[in-house]
Scaffold this active site. Sequence first.
Site, PDB file in Angstrom:
ATOM      1  N   GLU A 158       0.827  -1.203   0.000  1.00 46.67           N
ATOM      2  CA  GLU A 158       0.000   0.000   0.000  1.00 46.67           C
ATOM      3  C   GLU A 158       0.867   1.260   0.000  1.00 46.67           C
ATOM      4  O   GLU A 158       1.852   1.346   0.717  1.00 46.67           O
ATOM      5  CB  GLU A 158      -0.927   0.001   1.222  1.00 46.67           C
ATOM      6  CG  GLU A 158      -1.895  -1.172   1.242  1.00 46.67           C
ATOM      7  CD  GLU A 158      -2.863  -1.163   0.060  1.00 46.67           C
ATOM      8  OE1 GLU A 158      -3.070  -0.091  -0.541  1.00 46.67           O
ATOM      9  OE2 GLU A 158      -3.401  -2.251  -0.264  1.00 46.67           O
ATOM     10  N   ARG A 163     -17.355  -0.065   5.899  1.00 50.23           N
ATOM     11  CA  ARG A 163     -18.444  -0.605   5.057  1.00 50.23           C
ATOM     12  C   ARG A 163     -19.226  -1.670   5.804  1.00 50.23           C
ATOM     13  O   ARG A 163     -20.375  -1.954   5.483  1.00 50.23           O
ATOM     14  CB  ARG A 163     -17.872  -1.106   3.718  1.00 50.23           C
ATOM     15  CG  ARG A 163     -17.225  -2.432   3.745  1.00 50.23           C
ATOM     16  CD  ARG A 163     -16.356  -2.757   2.540  1.00 50.23           C
ATOM     17  NE  ARG A 163     -15.173  -3.443   3.001  1.00 50.23           N
ATOM     18  CZ  ARG A 163     -15.147  -4.709   3.403  1.00 50.23           C
ATOM     19  NH1 ARG A 163     -16.229  -5.447   3.362  1.00 50.23           N
ATOM     20  NH2 ARG A 163     -14.037  -5.256   3.842  1.00 50.23           N
ATOM     21  N   CYS A 218      -7.576  -1.746   8.039  1.00 52.32           N
ATOM     22  CA  CYS A 218      -6.228  -1.846   7.465  1.00 52.32           C
ATOM     23  C   CYS A 218      -5.631  -0.466   7.279  1.00 52.32           C
ATOM     24  O   CYS A 218      -4.513  -0.175   7.717  1.00 52.32           O
ATOM     25  CB  CYS A 218      -6.272  -2.615   6.153  1.00 52.32           C
ATOM     26  SG  CYS A 218      -6.744  -4.334   6.411  1.00 52.32           S
ATOM     27  N   HIS A 239      -1.477  -5.989   1.829  1.00 53.25           N
ATOM     28  CA  HIS A 239      -2.734  -6.735   1.752  1.00 53.25           C
ATOM     29  C   HIS A 239      -2.467  -8.077   1.100  1.00 53.25           C
ATOM     30  O   HIS A 239      -1.683  -8.167   0.151  1.00 53.25           O
ATOM     31  CB  HIS A 239      -3.763  -5.964   0.911  1.00 53.25           C
ATOM     32  CG  HIS A 239      -4.733  -5.177   1.733  1.00 53.25           C
ATOM     33  ND1 HIS A 239      -4.867  -3.809   1.623  1.00 53.25           N
ATOM     34  CD2 HIS A 239      -5.624  -5.572   2.683  1.00 53.25           C
ATOM     35  CE1 HIS A 239      -5.801  -3.407   2.473  1.00 53.25           C
ATOM     36  NE2 HIS A 239      -6.276  -4.439   3.124  1.00 53.25           N
TER      37      HIS A 239
HETATM   38  N1  PCA Z   1      -8.657  -6.745   6.412  1.00 50.47           N
HETATM   39  C1  PCA Z   1      -9.524  -5.609   6.688  1.00 50.47           C
HETATM   40  C2  PCA Z   1      -9.445  -5.396   8.153  1.00 50.47           C
HETATM   41  C3  PCA Z   1      -8.823  -6.609   8.711  1.00 50.47           C
HETATM   42  C4  PCA Z   1      -8.269  -7.330   7.568  1.00 50.47           C
HETATM   43  O1  PCA Z   1      -7.589  -8.340   7.604  1.00 50.47           O
HETATM   44  C5  PCA Z   1      -9.233  -4.409   5.811  1.00 50.47           C
HETATM   45  O2  PCA Z   1      -8.814  -4.602   4.661  1.00 50.47           O
HETATM   46  O3  PCA Z   1      -9.459  -3.266   6.240  1.00 50.47           O
END
Ligand code: PCA
Length: 222
Positions: free
Chosen positions: A85, A95, A148, A172
Amino acid sequence: MEKYKILVTGFEPFGGYKQNPSQIIAEHLPEKIEKEMPNVELQTAILPVAYKKAKDKLLTLLDSYKPDIVLSMGLWAGISYVTMERVAVNIMDARIPDNDGYQPIDEPIYTEGPNAYFSTLPIKSIVKRLKESGIPASVSNTAGTFLCNYVMYIALHSRATKGYPRRSGYMHVPLLPEQTASVKSEFGIPPSMSLENMIRAAIITLKVTVEKFYVGDEKILL
Ligand code: PCA
């Protein structure tokens, strides 16, 4: 030998998924990192998918351990590759409710914070190395507006206000194959990645970050 202090975080399951691959990756890392990166002292933590608890836990860890590097990870169901990111924005716009039922809409993370922070991990170098290692990877320009993005922003705000961690950012990860094997929608079976590749992705990310630690201005994406 001076050791780099690294904190890696994953998340608990959320949103109807029984497992969160980021948690499983974080749990496998200590053994691997001890073998592969002797110049590193590693702490791992699993954060609750709950705004208030995640912030308390992360800030306690940051203030007590004062890591040089923080890599946070979370699940992004639906992607077929890992993402580094680029940016965390100062907004909570959930959401779905978090695991404690809290669902902030359009609220700032820190009222006094800037609109956004850029990752201080060398995201371009990391993505290049991941691809060279055969792991599908890409820079992503949004970490969303849920947990996140939130933990990425909190770590970068700590750097801006307290000076640590010098480098931090977010990866991610996709679903695991066993989470998708029996799911079939009109769009087909969702994309996934093996745990082995995701663990390798986290190790490569840390290796490149350590290699680049002292190269240039830490605010510049190397
Ligand atoms: N993914 C979520 C929150 C926790 C996770 O593993 C996100 O993409 O915000």
